[in-house]
Design a protein around this motif. Sequence first.
Motif, PDB file in Angstrom:
ATOM      1  N   TYR A  34     -14.496  17.286 -34.913  1.00 41.31           N
ATOM      2  CA  TYR A  34     -15.103  17.931 -33.752  1.00 41.31           C
ATOM      3  C   TYR A  34     -14.040  18.403 -32.770  1.00 41.31           C
ATOM      4  O   TYR A  34     -14.137  19.510 -32.225  1.00 41.31           O
ATOM      5  CB  TYR A  34     -16.053  16.939 -33.071  1.00 41.31           C
ATOM      6  CG  TYR A  34     -16.655  17.468 -31.788  1.00 41.31           C
ATOM      7  CD1 TYR A  34     -17.697  18.404 -31.816  1.00 41.31           C
ATOM      8  CD2 TYR A  34     -16.176  17.038 -30.551  1.00 41.31           C
ATOM      9  CE1 TYR A  34     -18.246  18.893 -30.642  1.00 41.31           C
ATOM     10  CE2 TYR A  34     -16.721  17.518 -29.374  1.00 41.31           C
ATOM     11  CZ  TYR A  34     -17.762  18.448 -29.427  1.00 41.31           C
ATOM     12  OH  TYR A  34     -18.295  18.918 -28.261  1.00 41.31           O
ATOM     13  N   ARG A  35     -12.982  17.565 -32.544  1.00 43.88           N
ATOM     14  CA  ARG A  35     -11.914  17.974 -31.630  1.00 43.88           C
ATOM     15  C   ARG A  35     -11.162  19.191 -32.158  1.00 43.88           C
ATOM     16  O   ARG A  35     -10.804  20.087 -31.400  1.00 43.88           O
ATOM     17  CB  ARG A  35     -10.951  16.807 -31.396  1.00 43.88           C
ATOM     18  CG  ARG A  35     -11.511  15.712 -30.487  1.00 43.88           C
ATOM     19  CD  ARG A  35     -10.414  14.802 -30.009  1.00 43.88           C
ATOM     20  NE  ARG A  35      -9.879  13.997 -31.091  1.00 43.88           N
ATOM     21  CZ  ARG A  35     -10.291  12.771 -31.396  1.00 43.88           C
ATOM     22  NH1 ARG A  35     -11.268  12.210 -30.696  1.00 43.88           N
ATOM     23  NH2 ARG A  35      -9.746  12.094 -32.377  1.00 43.88           N
ATOM     24  N   ARG A  36     -10.924  19.240 -33.480  1.00 44.14           N
ATOM     25  CA  ARG A  36     -10.267  20.413 -34.059  1.00 44.14           C
ATOM     26  C   ARG A  36     -11.117  21.656 -33.890  1.00 44.14           C
ATOM     27  O   ARG A  36     -10.622  22.743 -33.570  1.00 44.14           O
ATOM     28  CB  ARG A  36      -9.962  20.168 -35.540  1.00 44.14           C
ATOM     29  CG  ARG A  36      -8.797  19.221 -35.796  1.00 44.14           C
ATOM     30  CD  ARG A  36      -8.347  19.308 -37.239  1.00 44.14           C
ATOM     31  NE  ARG A  36      -9.405  18.901 -38.165  1.00 44.14           N
ATOM     32  CZ  ARG A  36      -9.570  17.666 -38.609  1.00 44.14           C
ATOM     33  NH1 ARG A  36      -8.738  16.711 -38.211  1.00 44.14           N
ATOM     34  NH2 ARG A  36     -10.541  17.368 -39.453  1.00 44.14           N
ATOM     35  N   THR A  37     -12.431  21.497 -34.089  1.00 43.74           N
ATOM     36  CA  THR A  37     -13.331  22.638 -33.932  1.00 43.74           C
ATOM     37  C   THR A  37     -13.335  23.122 -32.488  1.00 43.74           C
ATOM     38  O   THR A  37     -13.285  24.336 -32.227  1.00 43.74           O
ATOM     39  CB  THR A  37     -14.758  22.253 -34.357  1.00 43.74           C
ATOM     40  OG1 THR A  37     -14.736  21.803 -35.715  1.00 43.74           O
ATOM     41  CG2 THR A  37     -15.699  23.439 -34.235  1.00 43.74           C
ATOM     42  N   GLN A  38     -13.380  22.194 -31.544  1.00 40.53           N
ATOM     43  CA  GLN A  38     -13.376  22.579 -30.136  1.00 40.53           C
ATOM     44  C   GLN A  38     -12.067  23.244 -29.740  1.00 40.53           C
ATOM     45  O   GLN A  38     -12.060  24.212 -28.962  1.00 40.53           O
ATOM     46  CB  GLN A  38     -13.611  21.337 -29.269  1.00 40.53           C
ATOM     47  CG  GLN A  38     -15.037  20.794 -29.337  1.00 40.53           C
ATOM     48  CD  GLN A  38     -16.052  21.802 -28.807  1.00 40.53           C
ATOM     49  OE1 GLN A  38     -16.766  22.432 -29.582  1.00 40.53           O
ATOM     50  NE2 GLN A  38     -16.098  21.965 -27.500  1.00 40.53           N
ATOM     51  N   THR A  39     -10.947  22.751 -30.282  1.00 40.42           N
ATOM     52  CA  THR A  39      -9.655  23.364 -29.969  1.00 40.42           C
ATOM     53  C   THR A  39      -9.600  24.793 -30.480  1.00 40.42           C
ATOM     54  O   THR A  39      -9.173  25.718 -29.774  1.00 40.42           O
ATOM     55  CB  THR A  39      -8.516  22.538 -30.576  1.00 40.42           C
ATOM     56  OG1 THR A  39      -8.561  21.206 -30.047  1.00 40.42           O
ATOM     57  CG2 THR A  39      -7.161  23.166 -30.270  1.00 40.42           C
ATOM     58  N   THR A  40     -10.030  24.988 -31.721  1.00 38.88           N
ATOM     59  CA  THR A  40     -10.046  26.341 -32.290  1.00 38.88           C
ATOM     60  C   THR A  40     -10.963  27.264 -31.498  1.00 38.88           C
ATOM     61  O   THR A  40     -10.612  28.417 -31.208  1.00 38.88           O
ATOM     62  CB  THR A  40     -10.504  26.289 -33.763  1.00 38.88           C
ATOM     63  OG1 THR A  40      -9.650  25.398 -34.490  1.00 38.88           O
ATOM     64  CG2 THR A  40     -10.458  27.675 -34.392  1.00 38.88           C
TER      65      THR A  40
END
Length: 300
Positions: A34-40
Amino acid sequence: MTPADDPGAGPDPIAGTGGPARSPSAVELGRRAYRRTQTTRSVLLSAVSTLVFAAVIWVFVVNTPGWTRVQQSFFDPAVAVKAWPRVFEGLLLNIRVLLVAAVGVLLLSLVLATLRTLRGAVFFPLRALAAGYTDLFRGLPLIIVLYLVGFGLPGLGVFPKLPSYVWGTIALVLTYSAYVAEVWRAGIEAVHPSQVLAGRSLGLSHGRTLRTIVLPQAFRKVTPALMNDFVAMQKDVGLISVLGAVDAVRAAQIETAASFNFTPYVLAGLLFVLLALPMIRLTDWLSARMRRREQVGGVG
C-alpha cells in the motif's frame, strides 16, 4: 542444563539467535504494498499537476499583448549564442573570485568569532573591536563597501596597483566575514559548557580545547547556515562588475550595448542559477539529513 544443552529448547528470545529469521506477515506485506502504491500515486500526481501548472502559465504569458516584443528583447537565441563566449569567460572570473573570497571569509570570520567568545576583562578591547567590525559591515550595503574599497583604498596611494577584481574580492571578504562570524559564534555558544570544562580538566589549553573539541561540534551545527551564506555570496560576486571587472555581468552589459538586446543579461542570470543549484540542493539534503538524525536521537 542450559538452553543450548537442551535439544528441545527454542531460540533464546533475548539473544535473538538460534532460529530461522521470521518472514514478514501478510498484514505487513500488505502495508508495504500500500505504501509503494501511495508513493507511486503521489509522484504521478505531482508530475501531472506540475505540467498542468506550467502549461497554464505558458499559455497565459504567450497570450499577453507584449509577449512578442519581450521575446525578441530578452529571449533571442541568436543573440545568446553570440554573447556566450564573452559571458562564459566572465563567469570564470566570478568563480575564481568566489573561491578566493570563500577561503578568506572562512578564515577571517573564524578569527572574529573566536575573539568575540574570549572571556576575561583583559580581552575586552578585542571583543569590542570584533563586535564593532561585525556591526559595521552587517549594516553597510555590499555595494557601498565595494565603492569604498574599490575606489577609496587605491586613492590613498599607499597600495600597489591592483586589478579591480582584487579589490572586489577584498570587499566581499570584509562584508561576508561579518555575517559568517556571527554564524560561527552561534555555533560555538551552542556547544555545552561541560564540553569545554571536560577538555580543560584533561589538561588542554583554551586554544586546543577550542580547536579539537568546540569547533568540530560547532561546525556540524552551523554547516547548513554556512552553506546558505556561500550560496548568497555566489550571487553577490556579480557585483564586482561595478568596479569595472569584466565578469559575467559586465560582459552581458557590453554585449547588450552592442546588440541593443537584453538577452545577454538573461544568459548571465541562467549561468549564475546553474552555478548555485548544486550547492542549494546539497544544502537542502544536508539540512534534511541532520534533521532526521536529530529526530532519532543521533549525533547531528
